[in-house]
Design a protein around this motif. Sequence first.
Motif, PDB file in Angstrom:
ATOM      1  N   ARG A  90      19.270  42.077  40.001  1.00  7.07           N
ATOM      2  CA  ARG A  90      20.826  42.458  39.681  1.00  7.07           C
ATOM      3  C   ARG A  90      20.748  43.503  38.635  1.00  7.07           C
ATOM      4  O   ARG A  90      19.736  43.833  38.013  1.00  7.07           O
ATOM      5  N   ARG A 144      26.523  27.509  26.422  1.00  7.08           N
ATOM      6  CA  ARG A 144      27.360  27.159  27.663  1.00  7.08           C
ATOM      7  C   ARG A 144      26.614  26.419  28.566  1.00  7.08           C
ATOM      8  O   ARG A 144      26.920  25.614  29.232  1.00  7.08           O
ATOM      9  N   GLY A 163      52.167  28.568  34.575  1.00  7.37           N
ATOM     10  CA  GLY A 163      51.496  29.481  34.027  1.00  7.37           C
ATOM     11  C   GLY A 163      51.818  29.694  32.287  1.00  7.37           C
ATOM     12  O   GLY A 163      51.227  30.572  31.604  1.00  7.37           O
ATOM     13  N   PRO A 189      50.244  31.801  42.965  1.00  8.12           N
ATOM     14  CA  PRO A 189      48.851  31.699  43.474  1.00  8.12           C
ATOM     15  C   PRO A 189      48.215  30.069  43.404  1.00  8.12           C
ATOM     16  O   PRO A 189      47.503  29.715  44.249  1.00  8.12           O
ATOM     17  N   ASP A 190      48.273  29.917  42.197  1.00  8.85           N
ATOM     18  CA  ASP A 190      47.622  28.492  41.932  1.00  8.85           C
ATOM     19  C   ASP A 190      48.124  27.381  42.649  1.00  8.85           C
ATOM     20  O   ASP A 190      47.226  26.513  43.073  1.00  8.85           O
ATOM     21  N   ASP A 228      46.138  27.178  45.646  1.00  8.34           N
ATOM     22  CA  ASP A 228      44.656  27.222  45.787  1.00  8.34           C
ATOM     23  C   ASP A 228      44.115  25.757  45.762  1.00  8.34           C
ATOM     24  O   ASP A 228      44.290  25.074  44.868  1.00  8.34           O
ATOM     25  N   ARG A 235      41.119  24.719  45.723  1.00  6.37           N
ATOM     26  CA  ARG A 235      40.150  24.325  44.696  1.00  6.37           C
ATOM     27  C   ARG A 235      40.592  24.176  43.396  1.00  6.37           C
ATOM     28  O   ARG A 235      40.217  23.015  42.615  1.00  6.37           O
ATOM     29  N   LYS A 236      41.364  24.796  42.958  1.00  3.62           N
ATOM     30  CA  LYS A 236      42.266  24.763  41.687  1.00  3.62           C
ATOM     31  C   LYS A 236      43.070  23.457  41.544  1.00  3.62           C
ATOM     32  O   LYS A 236      42.694  22.706  40.602  1.00  3.62           O
ATOM     33  N   LEU A 293      33.559  27.005  38.962  1.00  2.00           N
ATOM     34  CA  LEU A 293      35.106  27.501  39.014  1.00  2.00           C
ATOM     35  C   LEU A 293      35.361  28.226  37.742  1.00  2.00           C
ATOM     36  O   LEU A 293      35.690  29.234  37.511  1.00  2.00           O
ATOM     37  N   GLY A 345      33.410  28.343  34.872  1.00  2.00           N
ATOM     38  CA  GLY A 345      32.351  29.156  34.372  1.00  2.00           C
ATOM     39  C   GLY A 345      32.585  30.694  34.621  1.00  2.00           C
ATOM     40  O   GLY A 345      32.141  31.319  33.736  1.00  2.00           O
ATOM     41  N   ASP A 403      24.222  44.503  48.249  1.00  2.00           N
ATOM     42  CA  ASP A 403      24.678  44.016  47.107  1.00  2.00           C
ATOM     43  C   ASP A 403      26.098  44.053  46.924  1.00  2.00           C
ATOM     44  O   ASP A 403      26.670  44.728  46.049  1.00  2.00           O
ATOM     45  N   ASP A 460      38.587  35.834  39.532  1.00  5.37           N
ATOM     46  CA  ASP A 460      39.000  34.467  39.561  1.00  5.37           C
ATOM     47  C   ASP A 460      40.744  34.600  39.761  1.00  5.37           C
ATOM     48  O   ASP A 460      41.076  35.509  39.001  1.00  5.37           O
ATOM     49  N   SER A 461      41.060  33.779  40.447  1.00  7.20           N
ATOM     50  CA  SER A 461      42.545  34.116  41.063  1.00  7.20           C
ATOM     51  C   SER A 461      43.401  33.092  39.885  1.00  7.20           C
ATOM     52  O   SER A 461      44.492  32.817  40.197  1.00  7.20           O
ATOM     53  N   THR A 462      42.920  33.031  38.841  1.00  9.06           N
ATOM     54  CA  THR A 462      43.893  32.329  37.683  1.00  9.06           C
ATOM     55  C   THR A 462      45.002  32.978  37.562  1.00  9.06           C
ATOM     56  O   THR A 462      45.160  34.217  37.336  1.00  9.06           O
ATOM     57  N   SER A 463      46.206  32.378  37.473  1.00  6.05           N
ATOM     58  CA  SER A 463      47.516  33.316  37.260  1.00  6.05           C
ATOM     59  C   SER A 463      47.885  33.214  35.968  1.00  6.05           C
ATOM     60  O   SER A 463      49.076  33.066  35.603  1.00  6.05           O
ATOM     61  N   MET A 514      27.726  39.234  43.909  1.00  9.87           N
ATOM     62  CA  MET A 514      27.931  37.998  43.094  1.00  9.87           C
ATOM     63  C   MET A 514      29.442  37.835  42.892  1.00  9.87           C
ATOM     64  O   MET A 514      30.038  36.776  43.251  1.00  9.87           O
ATOM     65  N   ALA A 563      35.920  34.387  49.901  1.00 13.51           N
ATOM     66  CA  ALA A 563      35.137  33.094  50.375  1.00 13.51           C
ATOM     67  C   ALA A 563      36.093  32.013  50.987  1.00 13.51           C
ATOM     68  O   ALA A 563      36.533  31.249  50.322  1.00 13.51           O
ATOM     69  N   GLY A 564      36.960  32.515  52.121  1.00 10.45           N
ATOM     70  CA  GLY A 564      37.681  31.624  52.405  1.00 10.45           C
ATOM     71  C   GLY A 564      38.988  31.344  51.772  1.00 10.45           C
ATOM     72  O   GLY A 564      39.946  30.485  51.886  1.00 10.45           O
ATOM     73  N   GLN A 565      39.373  32.537  50.770  1.00  7.30           N
ATOM     74  CA  GLN A 565      40.497  32.427  50.005  1.00  7.30           C
ATOM     75  C   GLN A 565      41.602  33.184  50.656  1.00  7.30           C
ATOM     76  O   GLN A 565      41.451  34.375  51.287  1.00  7.30           O
ATOM     77  N   HIS A 609      47.192  35.740  47.432  1.00  4.11           N
ATOM     78  CA  HIS A 609      48.555  35.735  47.318  1.00  4.11           C
ATOM     79  C   HIS A 609      49.538  37.015  47.331  1.00  4.11           C
ATOM     80  O   HIS A 609      48.891  38.026  46.580  1.00  4.11           O
ATOM     81  N   SER A 657      51.940  38.129  45.725  1.00  2.00           N
ATOM     82  CA  SER A 657      52.352  39.059  44.417  1.00  2.00           C
ATOM     83  C   SER A 657      51.125  39.747  44.106  1.00  2.00           C
ATOM     84  O   SER A 657      51.354  40.330  42.965  1.00  2.00           O
TER      85      SER A 657
END
Lengths: 974, 276
Positions: A21, A99, A515, A803-804, A807, A809-810, B2, B4, B138, B173-176, B194, B226-228, B231, B233
């Motif tokens: 990497r 962590r 959110g 979005p969430d 989702d 997985r979320k 997730l 992490g 990569d 990360d798709s956290t909104s 990655m 990855a299968g996502q 959204h 917006s």
Amino acid sequence: MLTTKTFFRKTKRGNIFKIVREHYLRDDIWCGSELCNKCLHKNRDVILSNENPGAKSSSFPFPYYLVLDTNIVLDQINILEENTLCNVIIVQTVLEEVRHRSSNVYKKLKDIIGDPKRKFYIFINEHHKETYIEREPGEKVNDRNDRAIRVATKWYNKHLGLSQTRKEDKHNIKVILLTDDTNNKELAVKDGLYAATMQEYVSSLEDGTLLLDKLCKQSYALEGENKEPLFPLHRTPAELHEGIKRGKLLQGTFLASRENFLEGSVNVEGFEKFVLVQGRVGLNRAVDGDIVALELLSEDQWSAPSDIVLQDEEEDPGDILEEEKELIKQKSIPSTEKTPTGIIVGIIRRKWRQYCGILQPSSVKGNTRHLFVPAERKIPKVRIETRQSETLSKQRIIVAIDSWPRNSRYPLGHFVRALGNIGDKETENEVLLLEHDVPHSRFSDAVLSFLPKLPWVITESDVAQRVDLRHLDICSVDPPGCTDIDDALHCRDLENGNLEVGVHIADVSHFIRPGTALDDEAALRATTVYLVDKRIDMVPELLSSNLCSLRGNEERFAFSCIWEMDHDANVIEKKFCKSIIRSRQAMTYEEAQLKIDDKTQKDAIAFSLRRLNELAKKLKKRRMDNGALVLASPEIRFQVDSETHDPIDVEAKKLRETNAMVEEFMLLANITVAQKIVAEFPECAMLRRHPEPPQTNFEPLIKAGKHQGFIINTNSGKELAKSLEEAQKRDNPYFNTMLRILATRCMMQAVYFVSGMLHPNEFYHYGLACPIYTHFTSPIRRYADVIVHRLLAVSISADATYPDLLDKRKNHALCHNLNYRNRMAQYAGRASVALNTHLFFREKVQNEEGYILFVRKNALQILIPKYGLEGTLYLSKKGETSAVNFIYDEEDHSQKCGNIVFHSFDPVTVQLSLDRSNVQHEKLVFKLVKPEIPGFSIPDQNTESVADQPTTPKVRGKRKSNQNQKQSRSSKKK
Amino acid sequence: MLEGDQDQEEDQGGLRNDGRRAAELRKIRVRMGVFGQADGSAYLEQGNTKILVAVYGPHQPRGSAARAGGKNVGGIINCQYSTAVFSFSAGERKRRPRGDRKSIEKSLQLRRAMESIIQLDLYPRSQIDVFVEVLQIDGSEYCVAVNAATLALIDAGIPIKDYAIGCTASLIDSTSKNDEDSSHAAGVVDATYMEECSPGATLSIIALPGSSNDATKGLVVVAQGAGQRLHLSRLEALRNRALCGCRDIRNILDRAVRQHLTVHSQPSFSTLHVID
């Protein structure tokens, strides 16, 4: 500048991959100090201040910043949580190590870093041009990281030194490395850095004495010398890994036995039965919850769980192991009873947390060494050192375990904080909430900032977006004193002769927007927790008891689910809409029942309630025919004194027709919504399922039924429901209820899940016997319902998606939290009931009728239906030779004494009193009154002292007492 | 992992895993004219993604392309996208270098991109072959392939309207968490392997950034992840981020081309320009 990171990774299969990497090094990473005039940082990134940066210390008489080593963060997190330490630099190397090593500590550290007052700065040394170091050939990863920390410290000293030369040495801030690693410290000193261990540093502080109590203890000095270590050595991680890979060792979660401190079991994946571990050597310092490696004994050494109840009651006996007579003298066990047995040879991962408990009274005054007794029986006692034992002995305290050396009988730990005086209701509640991990702090300002401003009015645009249902005669039916009313109902005739039935649910998702901090907090809390005298809200009170609550005669936003039904309760059409409603009346179950029964009442509400009631009966019948289970659990409610909040009376809960009526429509609404959202969102709908329990779960139930001459068929839910229905005994009317209680205990937990994660066959709800189910009807007190509301709103295009929400997985992760919190809330509720039961029996001795639920080797498990109370009647105690000998028949599960035989379900009379000798575990003592056994049972002294107590002038604190009841309605719903 | 990934991002003070900021590209190395036999060729590295492209033509149509495109008046572009079996850094091997559905799809997309920049009417009844060989992967390999193909066309002396430039933008990360502070919210450009594997979606955009101010012209968008699902917006922000990356890459490549042309009149094997 660029460098590459190359490393090798081994996969599970044993293949070795080379991973390359890129790793970019930068020159724009700043130091974060106010003092510095070279870095070009933005203002908000300046965290470390230049005035009085560190606490006054005698060994470092100059201003300084601290750099922490990883071991300091991991072990001494409790000291870091104190406000004394400020202006601390956390290098990225440390943060990453933490962590990986402990998510728990990591979370705490992040909280500290997030607190602006503490001034913790993250320095990204790994990407800094001057502080990045390569691992040298032959250097271990840990050594490399230690070196990285030292290099960063050195860089800081140099960097700050350069900045300060121009300022006439006014501040002259140095950087001190704190490390508990002697090797690292030596090397640091050799490099010319200031370094100290936590202990040295804390003891040099001016006001550090209190912090000393919180120091982590890693070593334990023996009083006597040259003693044999008490425990066998744990194997090294490499050995464990190898052993597990070859199948010689097994990996599993250790579960300590609540009843016997020298026994536990390990839940090994792929094993049907738990693996038994016994004795100190067998347990080998495992603490409840740890992930352990275990060696299975050969079959001839297998043993069976002992039926005795054993508690570690002795004073500190020093570090000797008493001979484990109780366990060793087990007679030859019939081979059928034998279960796989093993010994623990190593700990793969500790799952230590902080424990509530009390100090064990010490015989020597002024001693700083004490034993701590955790409230949780599964946890061993802990050795701690404290200088405040005088004050702490009367208080409940929190202690963390640090280590468990081989030569110590008990683990070593340190004091974290005190909760309050023993016996205070507040303290006890706090203990209860902490032990069950219920987030119960005040809502933060950030959360409150998202609340609507008062006075809240319905605007024109609100009306335009919603269906106006204010003209309908809607009413709500809830337990008395309920302030978070989240459902209301109506029913009216349609012109075509059919009925229109509506369920209106508080529109919480209108107020909790995705959110926001409010949303995050609600998602974290997941559920409102009901204690007997207290409610821990999921959302702030303004919403839960006011704006969302569908109070009588107030205009509120609702999410309505409206069906058209014929008179046989067949659904013809259904629709959903966001609406505005005005509930005509908020009723209690009792009021509603009266209204239905009183034929003279002819208003619209009475009419609608009667119609609803009729429909509900039909719905219920249909559900029962489908094989829905009626389960029972002993539930009680307390009459609580409104002033002192002490319970003054206990009674089993009553159920009226109206309870069933409301429940029936809530079920219908939930099922209807579940179908809708799964059709719209096949991948990400949040549903609830109740898995069918494996047949082995039913064994105790089948056995118990067999003894009474009933065959319980458990092949399917329907057959089980039928067998339970048929198992009636004329001479024992409570028999059926007890059987249902046993059946309840065989069940699995119902859980939330995301539809995309499971096959549609697995959506099934066993208890309700319906193929699909969700939670929609209580968004004020459950977060799952909020999500379901949002999904439904999107599907009828009443709200925008985000979005969430979609989702998978979320949502899956969210479900995990919801399930966990739910379970914990349930346990907390039960614990609260137990606490109040004890308060109730504090001054009383009472005779009660009861039934035997289980027969054990040395005890009987007794259920008192009147209080829904369950307890143990000991037939023989450890060390006591009783005049009366009971003979235990294992085949028949009965205890025999002379010509009196105790079977399961036999009625008995017992005397109840509270044993307060153990402050931590006040327990109810059951003593046999009837049937009489000379020398064992006690005479039937009538408990007139209790009966004489005035019963009329009770001021009944209904408001609080009934919150408990509300929850139970939901828990039944599953 | 997730959570992490998100934590990692915070821990690094807004830096990505490899130390870049959200809008920063990886190091780009360019070498043009690496083959003597081919009419044009280019070797391009973006970080650890390494791709070789050879262009042959224009020449008389041959093989199946000739038969299929016989009626066409304009020229034919034949693209072959092939991935070396050893190209994965994770150690696994690809079973066959080309001919699988993914490769065929990528060939097709590559052809579309090339068709949009080559003035085909200049080459009636002729064929241009573009052979892409991915040597090491990569992340962002398709985008790098387009960039390399553009360079190879330039090297071959085939007139093009503009650079076709590819760049990925990935939501790590798709956290909104509607957090304006976090620059990662709009996605990170030039994703590594990655980052592409993270739970968020990755958007690959091929643009002609220099042709006009209207950046959306000639846009080819390929979404992968990855299968996502992405959204809606977030699409606009992500696209802008990727277009920004395209412009940056174009400038770098343009400089490299000009340098190549001034320093070497003849293609040579011995030099390697390093431009970042």
